[in-house]
Scaffold this motif. Structure first.
Motif, PDB file in Angstrom:
ATOM      1  N   VAL A 186      35.002  31.291  48.467  1.00 24.02           N
ATOM      2  CA  VAL A 186      34.721  30.291  48.797  1.00 24.02           C
ATOM      3  C   VAL A 186      34.242  29.684  47.693  1.00 24.02           C
ATOM      4  O   VAL A 186      33.476  28.497  47.580  1.00 24.02           O
ATOM      5  CB  VAL A 186      33.137  30.461  49.477  1.00 24.02           C
ATOM      6  N   GLY A 187      35.856  30.566  46.754  1.00 27.35           N
ATOM      7  CA  GLY A 187      35.156  29.236  45.347  1.00 27.35           C
ATOM      8  C   GLY A 187      34.326  30.164  43.693  1.00 27.35           C
ATOM      9  O   GLY A 187      34.633  29.325  42.963  1.00 27.35           O
ATOM     10  N   ALA A 188      33.364  30.616  44.615  1.00 25.44           N
ATOM     11  CA  ALA A 188      32.308  31.801  43.385  1.00 25.44           C
ATOM     12  C   ALA A 188      33.073  32.924  42.711  1.00 25.44           C
ATOM     13  O   ALA A 188      34.016  33.033  43.252  1.00 25.44           O
ATOM     14  CB  ALA A 188      30.967  32.301  44.125  1.00 25.44           C
ATOM     15  N   THR A 189      32.436  32.920  41.926  1.00 21.52           N
ATOM     16  CA  THR A 189      32.860  34.050  40.809  1.00 21.52           C
ATOM     17  C   THR A 189      32.315  35.499  40.968  1.00 21.52           C
ATOM     18  O   THR A 189      30.738  35.418  40.523  1.00 21.52           O
ATOM     19  CB  THR A 189      32.169  33.406  38.734  1.00 21.52           C
ATOM     20  N   PRO A 190      32.825  36.469  41.328  1.00 16.18           N
ATOM     21  CA  PRO A 190      32.421  37.900  41.252  1.00 16.18           C
ATOM     22  C   PRO A 190      31.422  38.334  39.854  1.00 16.18           C
ATOM     23  O   PRO A 190      32.629  38.554  38.985  1.00 16.18           O
ATOM     24  CB  PRO A 190      33.287  38.245  41.995  1.00 16.18           C
ATOM     25  N   ILE A 191      30.298  38.761  39.779  1.00 16.08           N
ATOM     26  CA  ILE A 191      29.992  39.436  39.057  1.00 16.08           C
ATOM     27  C   ILE A 191      29.804  41.379  39.254  1.00 16.08           C
ATOM     28  O   ILE A 191      28.983  41.841  40.194  1.00 16.08           O
ATOM     29  CB  ILE A 191      28.656  39.338  38.829  1.00 16.08           C
TER      30      ILE A 191
END
Length: 297
Positions: A186-191
């Protein structure tokens, strides 16, 4: 079209009503049909077996049998419900072969409730696994209207999703990656941070409250230190301890936190263009406004 027998669980219909609302909005947008099991009973969240293993098995065999009567897999959006019901399903499928006397005893209780017998013919699936394994991340990515660019998301899996069943689909219980894969889709950055696979502290919060809040506080601090804008969880009980009780956690650890905690369907639905209001993002204890501003919403 994907179709499921929907087991929403207790918390999503009470303290975390926004989870119920956001699941409905997300599945509608993805053209997934949910047939709610309105006659289902509380899974017990692991407490029934303290009194009787037979009680836990019988109650949840009935829940599964309700899905079997529809010839559909049972779907839940609560990792605790998934762990409990999925574990019962594992145990009874094994008992059907290796302990038929016990299997028959469970079904005798079901007959007393005028329910069809448990047969062990369907699956118990969490919404996360349905998105990853049934719907597919490529197809999900095609549905994204508003990519969650620059949003850094920290996963919080919850114990029951990872460690209760003998095997889990689409993931590794020691080093999972399904939530992070959804974030990327969905375009987010995993942390990535240490506490993402650990216990939130909810199970001990009723009798060891300070220790539970210390545990939650450690995870929240780690996520913040790793640069997360929010935490995303597939478990409403984890959400209660990390969001609803975050002000109390702050008092115990003596530190201001203020990190929003989202339910999994809320995050995904935002990327599909569904409004924050429809997803209940104004109902959280920790404000989601900073997160929404970052997304331009």
């Amino acid at each position: 079209m994907l179709r499921y027998a929907y087991f929403p669980g207790c918390v999503a219909q009470g303290a975390c009503r926004e989870l119920y609302l956001s699941t409905a909005a997300l599945t509608k947008a993805l053209d997934i049909e949910l047939i709610e099991l309105k006659q289902a009973a509380c899974c017990g969240s692991g407490t029934y077996k303290e009194e009787s293993q037979l009680l836990e098995d019988s109650v949840n065999a009935r829940n599964i049998a309700l899905a079997e009567s529809l010839k559909l897999p049972l779907l839940t959006h609560c990792s605790t419900c998934q762990g409990v019901i999925g574990h019962v399903d594992d145990r009874l499928k094994e008992a059907k072969v290796n302990n038929p006397e016990y299997f028959s005893q469970v079904n005798q209780y079901l007959s007393n409730t005028h329910c069809s017998p448990y047969q062990g013919t369907t699956d118990v699936k969490h919404l996360l696994w349905a998105l990853v394994g049934d719907y597919g991340l490529d197809k999900l990515q095609e549905k994204v209207i508003k990519p969650l660019k620059n949003l850094k998301c920290a996963a919080f899996y919850g114990c029951y999703l990872l460690r209760v069943q003998k095997s889990i689909p689409f993931d590794d219980p020691v080093n999972p990656g399904s939530l992070e894969a959804v974030f990327s889709a969905v375009g987010a950055t995993p942390i990535i941070y240490e506490g993402r696979t650990q216990c939130c502290g909810w199970p001990i919060s009723s009798y060891a409250t300070e220790q539970a809040f210390q545990l939650a506080g450690n995870h929240l601090r780690q996520a913040i230190a790793a640069g997360a804008d929010c935490i995303v969880t597939p478990c409403p009980l984890c959400h209660l301890n990390l969001d609803s009780r975050q002000p109390e956690v702050e008092k115990v650890i003596g530190e201001k936190l203020g990190i929003p905690v989202l339910h999994l369907p809320q995050l995904v639905a935002l990327a599909l263009g569904i409004s924050p209001q429809e997803l209940g993002l104004g109902k959280h204890i920790v404000s989601t406004k900073p997160l929404l501003r970052k997304l331009g919403l």
